[in-house]
Design an enzyme around this catalytic site. Structure first.
Site, PDB file in Angstrom:
ATOM      1  CG  HIS A 149     -18.664  11.173  11.041  1.00  0.00           C
ATOM      2  ND1 HIS A 149     -18.001   9.663  10.442  1.00  0.00           N
ATOM      3  CD2 HIS A 149     -20.276  10.751  10.500  1.00  0.00           C
ATOM      4  CE1 HIS A 149     -19.517   9.009   9.552  1.00  0.00           C
ATOM      5  NE2 HIS A 149     -20.595  10.007  10.032  1.00  0.00           N
ATOM      6  CG  HIS A 222     -18.180  13.253   7.965  1.00  0.00           C
ATOM      7  ND1 HIS A 222     -18.504  11.612   7.137  1.00  0.00           N
ATOM      8  CD2 HIS A 222     -19.222  13.876   8.249  1.00  0.00           C
ATOM      9  CE1 HIS A 222     -20.001  11.336   7.072  1.00  0.00           C
ATOM     10  NE2 HIS A 222     -20.428  13.244   8.020  1.00  0.00           N
TER      11      HIS A 222
END
Length: 299
Positions: A149, A222
């Site tokens: 990410h 996330h």
């Protein structure tokens, strides 16, 4: 990532990365042993290889000092060239350049190299965990999913009814591909991409999957996200006190420093269950399984 361009990575970034590969790092990075305590979507959980009572290992680490240096180097370049492209930003952290410009292409190539380094880093951490589990309990660990990410990728998304090529930069977010997406491997095509959402070292984590029709370019959160700064957190509890509290809950904790543990106290994070519920309610993802911490290693 096949578009990596190591030539765009500075010598200083390489030097910082050489001594850190295979390491967790500090801050919110961790290796956590978890137990699956609830399954919400049995077909998806089965496809991911998850079942109630199963022990798992979740790793959060990335490109370490190398990635940080790459960002620093290219932000400086973009700051210098923004006037040339007529770009003004309110914060230097937003420094940018057109994707097709020499500066934009250089950054994307360097960033992809950092993502490849991060994957190698996690592979080494995962292999270390595999060897420990094989030696101590005689069982092997199989990979559920590995994804980066804080990454920009060139992707195709439908905008106003038209498919467009976009540079999707997920900062504080992670990719969540829906079932049937062409980038999914065959064994996940029917259920969507596994999405790993950590909470904190005293609260659950979640495995989600992507859903069709996401309004956020196939993205979701996330993690839980911080509710307190590290300074505030360190003032709220002493590291040894926190460790004793967690071990009273049958959560074993090992950290490089007591200060570092205090900065990551569960109270410093938002309620991960509420965050996941909001993301699911917003049509960004759906829950597959919930995992609770058993043992935590902080860098």
């Amino acid at each position: 990532m096949s578009d990596a361009d190591p030539a765009q990575v500075s010598d200083r970034a390489v030097q910082r990365g050489q001594g850190q590969v295979g390491s967790l790092g500090s801050g919110n990075h961790f290796l956590e042993v978890q137990a699956v305590d609830h399954v919400y979507d049995e077909p998806a959980a089965e496809a991911f290889g998850l079942r109630p009572g199963q022990i798992c290992v979740m790793v959060h680490s990335g490109s370490r000092g190398m990635g940080h240096q790459i960002c620093t180097d290219h932000v400086r370049v973009m700051e210098r060239v923004m006037p040339r492209y007529g770009i003004n930003v309110p914060d230097r952290q937003l420094a940018c350049a057109p994707v097709s410009s020499p500066e934009g292409r250089a950054y994307l190539g360097a960033m992809a190299a950092a993502a490849n380094y991060a994957r190698a880093n996690r592979q080494l951490l995962g292999e270390a965990a595999r060897r420990v589990f094989a030696r101590v309990v005689g069982r092997r660990l199989d990979l559920v999913y590995d994804i980066s990410h804080n990454l920009a990728k060139i992707e195709t998304h439908r905008v106003d009814g038209v498919d467009k090529r976009l540079c999707v930069h997920r900062k504080g977010a992670t990719r969540a591909l829906p079932p049937g997406h062409p980038d999914l491997p065959a064994d996940l095509a029917g259920v969507g991409q596994p999405v790993l959402i950590p909470g904190s070292m005293g609260t659950p984590s979640y495995v989600l999957t992507g859903v069709a029709g996401s309004p956020a370019f196939a993205s979701t959160c996330h993690g839980a996200g911080r509710a307190q700064s590290r300074t505030q957190a360190a003032k709220s509890v002493r590291g040894k006190e926190l460790r004793d509290q967690l071990e009273a809950q049958d959560i074993s904790v090992r950290g490089a420093s007591m200060r570092g543990l205090a900065e990551e106290t569960p109270q410093a994070y938002k309620d991960v269950s509420a965050v996941v519920e909001s993301a699911e309610g917003g049509g960004l993802c759906r829950r597959v399984a919930r995992l609770v911490p058993v043992g935590v290693v902080k860098g």
